[in-house]
Design a protein around this motif. Structure first.
Motif, PDB file in Angstrom:
ATOM      1  N   UNK A  80       1.128  -0.885  -0.008  1.00  0.00           N
ATOM      2  CA  UNK A  80      -0.151   0.036  -0.053  1.00  0.00           C
ATOM      3  C   UNK A  80       0.920   1.308  -0.026  1.00  0.00           C
ATOM      4  N   UNK A  81       0.404   2.090  -0.480  1.00  0.00           N
ATOM      5  CA  UNK A  81       1.266   3.423  -1.075  1.00  0.00           C
ATOM      6  C   UNK A  81       0.672   4.241   0.340  1.00  0.00           C
ATOM      7  N   UNK A  82       2.188   4.812   0.647  1.00  0.00           N
ATOM      8  CA  UNK A  82       1.937   6.157   1.332  1.00  0.00           C
ATOM      9  C   UNK A  82       2.729   7.880   0.684  1.00  0.00           C
ATOM     10  N   UNK A  83       1.978   8.394   1.215  1.00  0.00           N
ATOM     11  CA  UNK A  83       2.769   9.864   0.635  1.00  0.00           C
ATOM     12  C   UNK A  83       1.940  10.161  -0.979  1.00  0.00           C
ATOM     13  N   UNK A  84       2.240  11.290  -1.739  1.00  0.00           N
ATOM     14  CA  UNK A  84       1.630  11.480  -2.420  1.00  0.00           C
ATOM     15  C   UNK A  84       1.858  10.651  -3.853  1.00  0.00           C
ATOM     16  N   UNK A  85       0.187  10.583  -4.002  1.00  0.00           N
ATOM     17  CA  UNK A  85       0.057   8.848  -5.262  1.00  0.00           C
ATOM     18  C   UNK A  85      -0.571  10.182  -6.277  1.00  0.00           C
ATOM     19  N   UNK A  86       0.098   9.494  -7.149  1.00  0.00           N
ATOM     20  CA  UNK A  86      -0.400  10.867  -8.749  1.00  0.00           C
ATOM     21  C   UNK A  86      -1.595   9.702  -9.328  1.00  0.00           C
ATOM     22  N   UNK A  87      -2.596  10.660  -9.936  1.00  0.00           N
ATOM     23  CA  UNK A  87      -4.052  10.061 -10.236  1.00  0.00           C
ATOM     24  C   UNK A  87      -2.596   9.257 -11.833  1.00  0.00           C
ATOM     25  N   UNK A  88      -3.839   7.573 -11.543  1.00  0.00           N
ATOM     26  CA  UNK A  88      -3.790   7.275 -12.354  1.00  0.00           C
ATOM     27  C   UNK A  88      -1.753   5.905 -11.493  1.00  0.00           C
ATOM     28  N   UNK A  89      -2.032   6.675 -10.535  1.00  0.00           N
ATOM     29  CA  UNK A  89      -0.365   5.416  -9.958  1.00  0.00           C
ATOM     30  C   UNK A  89      -1.638   4.518  -9.120  1.00  0.00           C
ATOM     31  N   UNK A  90      -0.730   2.897  -9.417  1.00  0.00           N
ATOM     32  CA  UNK A  90      -1.034   2.314  -8.439  1.00  0.00           C
ATOM     33  C   UNK A  90      -0.822   2.902  -6.624  1.00  0.00           C
ATOM     34  N   UNK A  91      -1.920   3.015  -6.423  1.00  0.00           N
ATOM     35  CA  UNK A  91      -2.171   2.678  -4.673  1.00  0.00           C
ATOM     36  C   UNK A  91      -1.990   1.503  -3.376  1.00  0.00           C
ATOM     37  N   UNK A  92      -2.481   0.492  -4.079  1.00  0.00           N
ATOM     38  CA  UNK A  92      -2.417  -0.425  -3.828  1.00  0.00           C
ATOM     39  C   UNK A  92      -2.637  -2.223  -4.472  1.00  0.00           C
ATOM     40  N   UNK A  93      -1.824  -3.083  -4.147  1.00  0.00           N
ATOM     41  CA  UNK A  93      -1.520  -4.128  -4.612  1.00  0.00           C
ATOM     42  C   UNK A  93      -1.570  -5.356  -3.651  1.00  0.00           C
ATOM     43  N   UNK A  94      -3.143  -6.499  -3.610  1.00  0.00           N
ATOM     44  CA  UNK A  94      -2.389  -7.385  -3.231  1.00  0.00           C
ATOM     45  C   UNK A  94      -2.953  -8.533  -4.139  1.00  0.00           C
ATOM     46  N   UNK A  95      -1.960  -9.915  -3.723  1.00  0.00           N
ATOM     47  CA  UNK A  95      -1.920 -10.692  -4.206  1.00  0.00           C
ATOM     48  C   UNK A  95      -1.754 -11.747  -2.757  1.00  0.00           C
ATOM     49  N   UNK A  96      -3.087 -12.767  -3.742  1.00  0.00           N
ATOM     50  CA  UNK A  96      -3.747 -13.582  -2.605  1.00  0.00           C
ATOM     51  C   UNK A  96      -2.894 -15.423  -3.304  1.00  0.00           C
TER      52      UNK A  96
END
Length: 150
Positions: A80-96
């Motif tokens: 999960x990202x923190x800080x500044x995340x620009x529009x279109x950038x990935x903010x979270x990845x979940x893999x199971x």
């Protein structure tokens, strides 16, 4: 594994590493969440996520433990990202990873629902000409509530 990332990450590279670490799994499900470019008819420039070090990671770990207790999964990855995340950038990845597809799908869905509503982040949306703090939407809470009914 849980990781907070203060800079952009590459979901495909992370998924590839996860797949190699779980070579014996019968199913791997992944989800990439991105910062939307629009909210309420306004252009979103970025989303800023603040967190409380140690506490935020523990809240995410608690969510992951709930998923592991509920479904037969072999492994999970949450970035999960923190800080500044620009529009279109990935903010979270979940893999199971799991022996079978159904537990992998359900656990990934559960993780996202609870990350949206229970993970301890403070989110500020930066729009054209304004900034505003945002909370989970009613739909997010409804999505999470369905897991409590079972």
């Amino acid at each position: 594994m849980i990781r907070l990332a203060d800079r952009k990450f590459e979901p495909v590279a992370e998924l590839t590493k996860f797949e190699k670490a779980n070579i014996g799994a019968g199913a791997i499900v992944s989800f990439v969440g991105k910062v939307r470019g629009e909210a309420d008819g306004k252009k979103v420039k970025a989303l800023h996520l603040d967190h409380y070090p140690g506490v935020t990671e523990q809240s995410i770990n608690d969510i992951a433990q709930q998923a592991s207790a509920r479904w037969a999964i072999d492994d999970a990855l949450i970035i999960h990202r923190t800080g500044e995340v620009l529009a279109g950038e990935p903010i979270v990845l979940v893999c199971v990873a799991s022996a079978h597809r159904r537990p992998a799908f359900e656990a990934a869905d559960f993780l996202m629902d609870y990350l949206k509503t229970e993970a301890l982040f403070w989110k500020k949306e930066r729009l054209e000409g304004q900034e505003r703090w945002i909370e989970p939407r009613e739909d997010d809470y409804n999505d999470a509530a369905r897991w409590r009914k079972e």
